[in-house]
Design a protein around this motif. Sequence first.
Motif, short mmCIF file in Angstrom:
data_model
loop_
_atom_site.label_atom_id
_atom_site.label_comp_id
_atom_site.label_asym_id
_atom_site.label_seq_id
_atom_site.Cartn_x
_atom_site.Cartn_y
_atom_site.Cartn_z
N LEU A 69 0.80 -1.22 0.00
CA LEU A 69 0.00 0.00 0.00
C LEU A 69 0.84 1.27 0.00
O LEU A 69 0.32 2.36 -0.20
N ASP A 70 2.15 1.14 0.22
CA ASP A 70 3.05 2.28 0.15
C ASP A 70 3.69 2.40 -1.23
O ASP A 70 4.56 3.25 -1.44
N HIS A 91 -5.06 4.47 -6.73
CA HIS A 91 -5.52 3.13 -6.38
C HIS A 91 -5.25 2.77 -4.93
O HIS A 91 -6.09 2.15 -4.27
N SER A 92 -4.09 3.14 -4.43
CA SER A 92 -3.77 2.81 -3.04
C SER A 92 -4.72 3.52 -2.08
O SER A 92 -5.06 2.99 -1.02
N ALA A 93 -5.16 4.72 -2.45
CA ALA A 93 -6.10 5.45 -1.60
C ALA A 93 -7.38 4.66 -1.40
O ALA A 93 -7.87 4.52 -0.27
N VAL A 94 -7.92 4.13 -2.48
CA VAL A 94 -9.18 3.39 -2.39
C VAL A 94 -8.98 2.08 -1.65
O VAL A 94 -9.75 1.74 -0.73
N HIS A 95 -7.95 1.33 -2.02
CA HIS A 95 -7.72 0.03 -1.37
C HIS A 95 -7.44 0.17 0.12
O HIS A 95 -7.87 -0.66 0.93
N ALA A 96 -6.74 1.22 0.51
CA ALA A 96 -6.37 1.39 1.92
C ALA A 96 -7.57 1.74 2.79
O ALA A 96 -7.61 1.38 3.97
N HIS A 97 -8.54 2.44 2.22
CA HIS A 97 -9.66 2.94 3.02
C HIS A 97 -10.98 2.21 2.77
O HIS A 97 -11.96 2.49 3.45
N ARG A 98 -10.99 1.34 1.79
CA ARG A 98 -12.22 0.58 1.49
C ARG A 98 -11.92 -0.92 1.52
O ARG A 98 -11.65 -1.53 0.48
#
Length: 248
Positions: A69-70, A91-98
């Motif tokens: 995720l980094d 993409h990491s923003a969505v995967h990390a928070h959803r």
Amino acid sequence: MRPAAFSAEEWQTRVDLAACYRLVAHFGMSDLIYNHITARIPGTDLLLINPYGLMYEEITASSLLTIDLDGQIVRNADPQYGINAAGYVIHSAVHAHRPDVHCVIHTHTRAGMAVSAMKCGLLPLSQTSMRFYRIAYHDYESVALELDERERLVRDLGSHDAMILRNHGLLTAGPSIAQAFNTLYWLEMACKVQVDVLNSGQDIQLPPEHILEKTWHLYQPHVRRPFGEMEWPAMLRLLDRRDPSYRN
């Protein structure tokens, strides 16, 4: 045949993700070597993403990169290719928070970019468009390289499965690759319809709000079915008839 280096769950995700890349190219939604489709490796916080430099029609299951995720590369079959930083930010923003999201797709299609530049947003002009009667929007902040934009991206997406990135393009997110692809396919179709209708010069007719609300409600996965799952085997058969190399 599944390589010994991958679990059965990861390999299936790789095959489905490679198929998704091929399908996006097949339906004319790719952008040379740019944009991304990411999928979470089941049971982990690791993501699969395309090698930056390959066209979508070249993607195979084994060529996909594994990142955390980094944005750090964990596995790369061909070190000559890396990842696109702009794609990682979105993409990491969505995967990390959803945690409910397994797959994220972002495109720069002609119709998607056209509608993203319209002040009116996506209009409920057709039944297909009404599926997205409640769609998210995110204002343009230049090329997505700044990490602090992730907070605003996630805020604007909320619990939606589709978002229009203003002056930019489209984004869909789903609990499976099949569902995310299906959402993208029909969102793209809705954008094409809007461009066609507005280009016709004819007066626009919209249904009353209660009909729009009813139609949107009927498209919700808990009301009828998760759209995309039933269609996915047919999509794979289409690819297998054309070129099954995505499975390699």
